[in-house]
Design an enzyme around this catalytic site. Structure first.
Site, mmCIF file in Angstrom:
data_model
loop_
_atom_site.group_PDB
_atom_site.id
_atom_site.type_symbol
_atom_site.label_atom_id
_atom_site.label_comp_id
_atom_site.label_asym_id
_atom_site.label_seq_id
_atom_site.Cartn_x
_atom_site.Cartn_y
_atom_site.Cartn_z
ATOM 1 N N ASP A 274 23.821 -7.029 12.271
ATOM 2 C CA ASP A 274 25.025 -7.121 11.421
ATOM 3 C C ASP A 274 24.727 -7.720 10.035
ATOM 4 O O ASP A 274 24.358 -8.879 9.930
ATOM 5 C CB ASP A 274 26.019 -8.018 12.178
ATOM 6 C CG ASP A 274 27.316 -8.289 11.451
ATOM 7 O OD1 ASP A 274 27.544 -7.709 10.372
ATOM 8 O OD2 ASP A 274 28.119 -9.083 11.980
ATOM 9 N N HIS B 236 31.359 -13.305 11.215
ATOM 10 C CA HIS B 236 30.041 -12.696 11.066
ATOM 11 C C HIS B 236 28.965 -13.739 10.770
ATOM 12 O O HIS B 236 29.215 -14.726 10.078
ATOM 13 C CB HIS B 236 30.064 -11.669 9.916
ATOM 14 C CG HIS B 236 30.978 -10.510 10.177
ATOM 15 N ND1 HIS B 236 30.567 -9.393 10.861
ATOM 16 C CD2 HIS B 236 32.270 -10.297 9.854
ATOM 17 C CE1 HIS B 236 31.577 -8.530 10.939
ATOM 18 N NE2 HIS B 236 32.624 -9.061 10.334
#
Lengths: 557, 557
Positions: free
Chosen positions: A198, A371
């Site tokens: 990610d 994130h």
């Protein structure tokens, strides 16, 4: 293709690389395929009128008999939102965590696809056999409950797809990321073949804060409130919602749930056991006024300033049940999705104008990201210790920076691959390389139409949006003699009342151009049309420097 | 109005409050008026096709014989950009710092207004008499050279307009803010009547960094570069440009200036003495390739990702003279103006794709703001110690927070006024209050048209942008019998080739509706039009959930 199909693993991203959104990959080994996630993206500013963007499925449709299943990692729209569009064409089972499939179920019902779909829940920590593929579901942390990374086992080693993740050492639901499993894969034989990770927050140094950091802020916010508390967040962020529930309980307030997606998400999460809220806590939003203000908290949609969402309506003053007042304390517990900054800003302005106190990311600690930041990204790399590395979930700059970060952490440059949509990436024992390119890209969803709006239509919408349209209607006979018109009709161009002279003069220019044609005996439609168009275009541009669309309609009787 | 004209000062903001941009105020005492700044704003997302927004001048035009002059504080577009539009209507002298007037001169020339305009330079530290008003020009720091705050003296005390400012204790041009003058006003008799101060950065704690902080970053960037350096910044940020010039000199590089506004600004600044660059430093951008890469730096426009700017062209690969390559080090030395984030992001992505190294605000210290943070705002309040306070330069949330900040610093709430555009604010010895409201708002500039695009036109553009237009053309006779058509023409709606069936069916619906009319003997145009429109609208919406504009054109012969 000079590597035999069972001597290499191939992965083809169909979205989510070089862009934020519509994450989708196809993993292929020995002529069998697995789809990993299939999400939507929000339209770009120049995709006028478009509701959603989904990946181009061409490659999947061409290979549908090879596909053993779809595996999903979590329930965010950019990971599951395109599955209904996919299941309209192919019939394969979908495997995923319970909460993700719970949300997907709602969407499949809306598309009337639930009956012919097969959804198979896999719990974090478990593995599932899908055709030849063994797939481990590995708990990670993210801004939605029940997010899993995946390890797809192949004879060349497992391929790890980290999904959207962060490492939260103090998660709200006590479900910590499975560091042990990731480490075990990293130290296994064969070791991890490739890591897909990610890149969303690669620009951020250090560690992303824990979801629990919000607890302290909420405690302060609830303690200091004399009136109602109104909190907007993403409806899928069940951990955040749980913390609001807990704060309401601690402070002896009732909680109303407002906005359709918030209600749905709250119900689904409760039903599936992801949310713990006492029965007597929840009240109907219509009943808020039956309680003293200091006993009321409202959980609402609208954290992105979406025009029709509940908080936005409150801000605008057209909410059916809630009138914002100066004793209200309003919290926007979210960050702006790029492009939404102005909408959110406008909502905040309007709420302030109504006298409310407004707390938001720029001025208060009311949000943490879902994130991983740089240190967590390196941790993921070092835990799984992959041979090859492919950054995902990011625009090109994010992928590039993530590749650099990996190289700083010891990944050889030649083992790093920055992918474009449609690249068929082959991982063999010796190298990673692109062996082919398949069709991939944006399919635009506009209303019920899928793919019927393309570049020409969008270009026309752009022209229309900038300067409107001028329609010139006229009737001629077989000899090209003007019978009626030219009449000029405009939309989105100018106030006619303010510009009568301009329109009169424009009409005269068209008449003159037509007379010239008549003199020269020109009766061909295409030439007449072009003449009308050009005469008008030049006149309008010279006069007011605008370029409206010009559409001559010539009727011959 | 129950206060005599000479017992109160009135200030009417015509822009810059409740919004970012188009700053403009009218100050009035004893029936004479002074205009302070007159800037433009950039259009909002829903102001489709609009180039610029200027303030509504109605109040000024109605009172033009009372106006003694226009005073400008600095040369940014949001403070001077509307002056040419104003000077088309009124004829009064413009007073301002040399650099601001230098930039204004260029614009007046473009509007062919230079000959009939009177520009009077006032240096920082000086005062000027304009009619009955004595106006002090007071040096402050900002992201453009030669920015001044103003003190307009009145018998009730000076009104201080802080303009856009920060306090930079180590400014690049050594022109420190005139703290002494501000303090002197604060301790004077009578003391400062009212302070109007900059709310742009009120959300930021602490102090804004010094422009000189950039020097260290530039030193590091220039030292480490093996190839060309390409730096984009705002063309009006002469201090930044000076630092780039200095770095290029120190590192023995040639400097090319690219982009029209950068060239103009560079030339103007040099001519007026605001920029010091050795003659042999500058090369033509076409000649860059004649020098070794490591000897070349390029200063360019495009820091906001503007589609036609030089850096954006380089990123896209259609710049005439510069091909970006992987040895280039590119610096975007600016922050995003809200709304431009995506454009800038796309430019960065494209530059990375060309292999260049890109440094920008999120990942490197390459920009400082030109606006005061909270501690500086309090310093301005405490130095000038005003009786009344009006926050300016901000959306409502900024004004509100600035008012709160002032109250924390001791300003009584009743002496604080949060203004809307058009409020006539009266400051008397006893109170500040709104005594009237005048017409104010947005005037939209689209091409050469000023004010000929309004809400109806914008709403049409919005509809057109979302789903395009369907035009239905038909001819009927006097009895309402269909002679030709209906023909359906669409633009921006769907690909016709993909949707033949839809259009055929839609045509049939219109035919049916017309037949029904004929049966019932309906021949009125308005009814026919409405029937055609409704039948089509309903069919299209039910079929594909879109709402295009529908325009029936019925010709009767």
């Amino acid at each position: 293709m000079n590597v035999k199909n069972n001597e290499a693993v191939r992965v083809t991203p169909l979205g989510g690389v070089g862009e934020i959104g519509k994450n989708m990959m196809v993993l292929e080994y020995d002529d069998r395929m697995l789809i990993i996630d299939s999400g939507v993206a929000f339209p770009e500013d120049d995709q006028l009128g478009i509701d959603l963007v989904i990946p181009e499925f061409d490659y999947v449709l061409k290979n549908q008999e090879k596909i053993d299943g779809i595996v999903v990692t979590h329930g965010h729209q950019d990971h599951i939102g395109a599955i209904p569009y996919l299941l309209e064409h192919i019939s394969v089972p979908v495997y995923g965590p319970k909460f993700a499939l719970g949300l997907l179920e709602g969407q499949l019902k809306e598309h009337n696809l639930m009956e012919k779909s097969t959804l198979k829940v896999v719990s974090a920590g478990k593995s599932v056999q899908i055709g030849q593929f063994t797939v481990d579901f590995i708990r990670v942390n993210h801004s939605i409950s029940d997010t899993c990374a995946l390890a797809v086992h192949t004879p060349l080693g497992p391929v790890v797809y980290a999904s959207d993740f962060k490492f939260d050492h103090t998660p709200v639901d006590d479900e910590k990321a499975d560091l042990q499993k990731l480490a075990e894969l990293g130290s296994g034989h064969p070791g991890v073949l490739a890591l897909f990770s990610d890149s969303t927050n690669v620009e951020r140094e250090g560690y992303t804060g824990s979801e629990k950091d919000i607890q302290e802020s909420l405690e302060r916010i609830f303690s200091g409130a004399d009136g109602r508390i109104i909190l907007a967040t993403f409806s899928s962020n069940i951990h955040r919602i749980q913390q609001v529930v807990d704060a309401a309980v601690r402070h002896n307030k009732k909680l109303a749930i407002d906005g359709r997606s918030m209600e749905n998400s709250f119900e689904t999460a409760k039903k599936l056991g992801y949310l713990d809220a006492p029965e007597n806590l929840i009240i109907d939003v219509r009943d808020c006024s039956n309680y003293p203000d200091e006993k009321v908290a409202i959980l609402t949609t609208g954290s992105q300033g979406e025009p029709m969402a509940a908080l936005t309506r409150m801000a605008r003053g057209d909410h059916y049940h809630i009138n914002v007042k100066d004793s209200d304390r309003i919290i926007i517990s979210a960050s702006a999705i790029p492009g939404n900054e102005k909408f959110i800003g406008e909502t905040i302005n309007q709420l302030y104008r109504r006298g409310a106190e407004v707390l938001y990311e720029e001025i208060a600690d009311v949000h943490v990201s879902g994130h991983a930041s740089q240190e967590e990204l390196k941790l993921m790399l070092n835990l799984t210790d992959p041979k090859y590395f492919v950054p995902t979930h990011g625009e090109y700059r994010h992928l590039y920076q993530h590749a650099q970060l990996a190289q700083e952490a010891g990944m050889p440059e030649e083992n790093t691959y920055i992918a474009d949509i449609g690249d068929v990436i082959e991982f063999s024992r010796d190298e990673v390389r692109k062996i082919d390119e398949v069709q991939g890209g944006d399919v635009l969803v506009d209303g019920l139409g899928i793919g019927d709006v393309g570049n020409i239509v969008l270009r026309d919408r752009q022209t229309l949006s900038e300067a409107g349209i001028i329609i010139v209607v006229l009737t001629i006979d077989q000899n090209g003699t003007l019978l009626s018109g030219p009449d000029i009709i405009t939309r989105g161009f100018v106030y006619i009342r303010e510009s009568e002279e301009l329109i009169e003069e424009a009409t005269k220019r068209v008449e003159d151009a037509l007379k010239d044609c008549e003199k020269e005996g020109i009766t061909e439609w295409s030439v007449l049309k072009k003449t009308v168009k050009d005469s008008l275009k030049n006149y309008i541009f010279n006069k007011i420097k605008r370029k409206p669309m010009i559409l001559p309609i010539i009727m011959q009787v």
